[in-house]
Scaffold this motif. Sequence first.
Motif, PDB file in Angstrom:
ATOM      1  N   ASP A   1      26.713  24.346  81.940  1.00 51.94           N
ATOM      2  CA  ASP A   1      24.881  23.257  81.719  1.00 51.94           C
ATOM      3  C   ASP A   1      25.254  22.549  83.161  1.00 51.94           C
ATOM      4  O   ASP A   1      23.648  23.115  83.478  1.00 51.94           O
ATOM      5  N   PHE A   2      25.865  22.182  83.801  1.00 54.70           N
ATOM      6  CA  PHE A   2      26.244  21.895  85.622  1.00 54.70           C
ATOM      7  C   PHE A   2      25.213  22.368  86.061  1.00 54.70           C
ATOM      8  O   PHE A   2      25.113  22.896  87.482  1.00 54.70           O
ATOM      9  N   ASN A   3      26.504  23.823  85.977  1.00 58.76           N
ATOM     10  CA  ASN A   3      25.879  24.972  87.303  1.00 58.76           C
ATOM     11  C   ASN A   3      24.797  25.663  87.419  1.00 58.76           C
ATOM     12  O   ASN A   3      23.542  25.820  87.980  1.00 58.76           O
ATOM     13  N   ARG A   4      23.929  25.516  85.262  1.00 59.72           N
ATOM     14  CA  ARG A   4      22.398  25.609  85.711  1.00 59.72           C
ATOM     15  C   ARG A   4      21.563  24.918  86.457  1.00 59.72           C
ATOM     16  O   ARG A   4      20.408  25.251  86.654  1.00 59.72           O
ATOM     17  N   LEU A   5      21.986  23.942  85.820  1.00 60.83           N
ATOM     18  CA  LEU A   5      21.048  22.708  86.350  1.00 60.83           C
ATOM     19  C   LEU A   5      21.497  22.405  87.950  1.00 60.83           C
ATOM     20  O   LEU A   5      20.250  22.167  88.228  1.00 60.83           O
ATOM     21  N   GLN A   6      22.073  22.778  88.439  1.00 63.74           N
ATOM     22  CA  GLN A   6      22.451  22.775  90.288  1.00 63.74           C
ATOM     23  C   GLN A   6      21.617  23.601  90.113  1.00 63.74           C
ATOM     24  O   GLN A   6      21.051  23.324  91.222  1.00 63.74           O
ATOM     25  N   GLN A   7      21.232  25.054  90.028  1.00 68.05           N
ATOM     26  CA  GLN A   7      20.816  25.987  90.211  1.00 68.05           C
ATOM     27  C   GLN A   7      19.371  25.576  90.303  1.00 68.05           C
ATOM     28  O   GLN A   7      18.856  25.717  91.218  1.00 68.05           O
TER      29      GLN A   7
END
Length: 252
Positions: A132-138
């Motif tokens: 989820d972090f990777n997606r939100l960071q993107q």
Amino acid sequence: MISVILLGTGNVANHLIDAFLQTKNINLVQVYGRNTAALTKFEKKVDTTSNLAQLKEADIYIIAISDDAITEFSEQLLIKDKLVVHTSGSVSIDAIKTTNKGVFYPLQTFTKDKPINFIEIPICIETKQKEDFNRLQQLALLLSDNVYSIDSNQRKYIHLAAVFTNNFVNYMYKIGNDICDDNNIPFEILHPLILESANKIKNNNPGSIQTGPAVRNDKKTISNHLKLLKDDEKEIYNLLTQSIRNTYGKKL
């Protein structure tokens, strides 16, 4: 392409909607709002709904509503296995009652109808799961060059610091403006001073550049100022003056 649904029609929501619509690789799928009248301004740009049961599918659902309403609102969402985030600076990630949760906090003051350049705004993000972090960071990096991993404990202190450096400072501007107005002085005369003060802290610790009668222990100046102020303004002046004196080691 990241798909997003924005839940809310308030000030922050309005700015995010505009930013999402103008950013490549972000697909704003839908905007939800209980206020149908507020939704009308977006109807020609994006799908809208006032019915939670009609929410569409998206990668990320962003709750941009009042802090106190976040928990109860999130409990009403019929969303499974999708990331749900809120935009609050002072509310914990755990206020969201869905499985996949996070925070997407743009650190800026938002004024209605005043355009914001999101590329310069720090965005503080937090999630429970790495994916989820990777997606939100993107998503955040598509909007801003300044993205920070900030947990809920850090974020509440950031929000507190922001209240001092923005909300309280703006109230001081308001008092200064009132003093000018009451004495037929254009407030614009203070603009260069305000801008210089703001610019100096970019390269200096604020504690090292404090100036004014309180630091200098100019008792006569302080006494003369107090004679010019209204009662509520005197209280603020005295409190700040004494705090400055305490900080810099001299007593009035």
